[in-house]
Enzyme design. Sequence first.
Site, PDB file in Angstrom:
ATOM      1  N   ASP A 190       0.822  -1.199   0.000  1.00  0.00           N
ATOM      2  CA  ASP A 190       0.000   0.000   0.000  1.00  0.00           C
ATOM      3  C   ASP A 190       0.864   1.259   0.000  1.00  0.00           C
ATOM      4  O   ASP A 190       1.525   1.558   0.990  1.00  0.00           O
ATOM      5  CB  ASP A 190      -0.886  -0.039   1.251  1.00  0.00           C
ATOM      6  CG  ASP A 190      -1.863   1.109   1.282  1.00  0.00           C
ATOM      7  OD1 ASP A 190      -2.006   1.812   0.262  1.00  0.00           O
ATOM      8  OD2 ASP A 190      -2.501   1.315   2.334  1.00  0.00           O
ATOM      9  N   ASP A 392      -1.993   5.955  -6.444  1.00  0.00           N
ATOM     10  CA  ASP A 392      -2.249   5.068  -5.314  1.00  0.00           C
ATOM     11  C   ASP A 392      -2.283   3.618  -5.782  1.00  0.00           C
ATOM     12  O   ASP A 392      -2.905   3.298  -6.793  1.00  0.00           O
ATOM     13  CB  ASP A 392      -3.591   5.459  -4.674  1.00  0.00           C
ATOM     14  CG  ASP A 392      -3.890   4.669  -3.419  1.00  0.00           C
ATOM     15  OD1 ASP A 392      -2.947   4.348  -2.678  1.00  0.00           O
ATOM     16  OD2 ASP A 392      -5.078   4.376  -3.168  1.00  0.00           O
TER      17      ASP A 392
END
Length: 513
Positions: A190, A392
């Site tokens: 992440d 992202d």
Amino acid sequence: MASRQEHTNFRSNSSLVFTLFLVLCLLKPQGHFALHENLNHQKQKQQLYHTVSVSSLLPFDDQSSCNNIIPSSTTNGLSERKASVGIAHRYGACNVSPQGGSNKAEAGANLAFEILSNDQARVKYIKDRLQNFKSNEDLSLTSRKRDKKNGVYKKTTNLPAQRGTALGVANYVVEVGIGTPPKQISLIFDTGSDLTWTQCEPCVTSCYKQKQPIFDPSKSSSYSNISCSTPLCSNLKSATSVTPGCSSSTCVYGIQYGDQSFSVGLFAKETITLSGTEVLQNIPFGCGQNNRGLFGSTAGLMGLGRHPLSIVSQTAQKYGKVFSYCLPTAKANSRGYLSFGSSGLPANLRYTTFSTSEDLFYKISMTAITVGGYQVPLSATVLKTDGQSIIDSGTVITRLPASIYNPMRDAFKKLMASYKLAQSYSILDTCYDFSNQTTIKIPTISFYFSGSNVKVDVVANGILFAVNGISQVCLAFAEDDNNNIFGNMQQQTLEVVYDVAGAKIGFAPNACV
Ligand SMILES: *[C@@H]1O[C@H](CO)[C@@H](O)[C@H](O)[C@H]1NC(C)=O
Ligand SMILES: *[C@@H]1O[C@H](CO)[C@@H](O)[C@H](O)[C@H]1NC(C)=O
């Protein structure tokens, strides 16, 4: 030859050309640039369409060739990159056994629903984090029932986590070794968070179900607790937005993701093994003894943010704060990787700088978008304000403010006018019914970011998303007035390099399949 013919077909759509012409005349500086661009594209024979078979858009394309859920670095041709681990698509053909439906289309629709609702939770997490979200829950290692009796904790959470309200189920997963001797665990990686954590024994309150055995620190010789009095412990607050606790002088972390997912436990150090030769020692991580959420069946999360506690900062000496990934498509033969360090990076990388004033996420500037080779009319003002985009790894569908999304969608729709429209689906408002087609022609979509010729071509599988077999296939972008997020679906097969030390993000095409 082919591209020439395609261009002729495109030109025959005279009303579209006229509309574009009008728009170009109205927007002077951009219009000029747009015409210029198009001429250049013609010269370079820029690809205007992807011609793809409709079945290649389906997620369960070919499960027959699945034998390895997460490819190891030796099976994906990465032997020259030593600090690499294979990446799996959580919803890839090899990770999904279609459930809850009697056929593939139904299973696909259930999955699409889950992916998109989880994705909304992800976007909410990003928004909360940007707005300096403070958890109003007291995260605790101990039972919440007792909390109530003691009256110590004012808030209780609602059990259990609901379907589609957790972070990260649709994300990409890597497998690493933890402890000595190393135990394999799979972690969601992440770029939008900093703390690395995994579920740990003993699960004091609860652990969710995970695929591999839960890590037991008492069986590892390299495990050590981090004490409450250390700078590492006081640094936790800015990484997690939760004030750390203390349990018999061991630092206690808590982290919460937007909705009802959280992890609480001991803050500790461990050895993380990427491959036989790449062993990272004393990496701070959360040893989660109270965990809840739908993190798939993964063991936890690997934080690749820029905070001093992240694995990127913690391995700075070894890898110079550089990591990169190539996200595979959902197809069975697709192989991706996450790599640390700059050795073996492709030569054709194009770099754009990321904003250093924003330290929670990686934020880059969009300067133009082309659809089918034509530049979407976006004013400099719109791009300056709304073009600031968070790249992202955890958001699936790219979110764009209406000022950018609407003209892009309109251009796409015009070029797709020969196909039958289908009902919109969840956040996706432009869908097609390809039931009568075997192959289709999709306009290419490219994003330009600030810097010298930083052009990012979205692959065909990143343009359309099959939500209900081939009868409902949607443009894989969504309007969101509060967010501009460049999602992982659009990053598929690109090498994306995060040079954190140099404050820049690099892109190169066709790095994995
Ligand atoms: C770590 O801290 C916990 C809580 O204080 C304690 O129970 C455990 O024994 C410690 N482990 C090690 C290896 O020091
Ligand atoms: C497919 O073709 C049939 C026969 O021409 C037609 O009736 C039907 O509406 C078409 N369906 C779609 C989705 O285009």
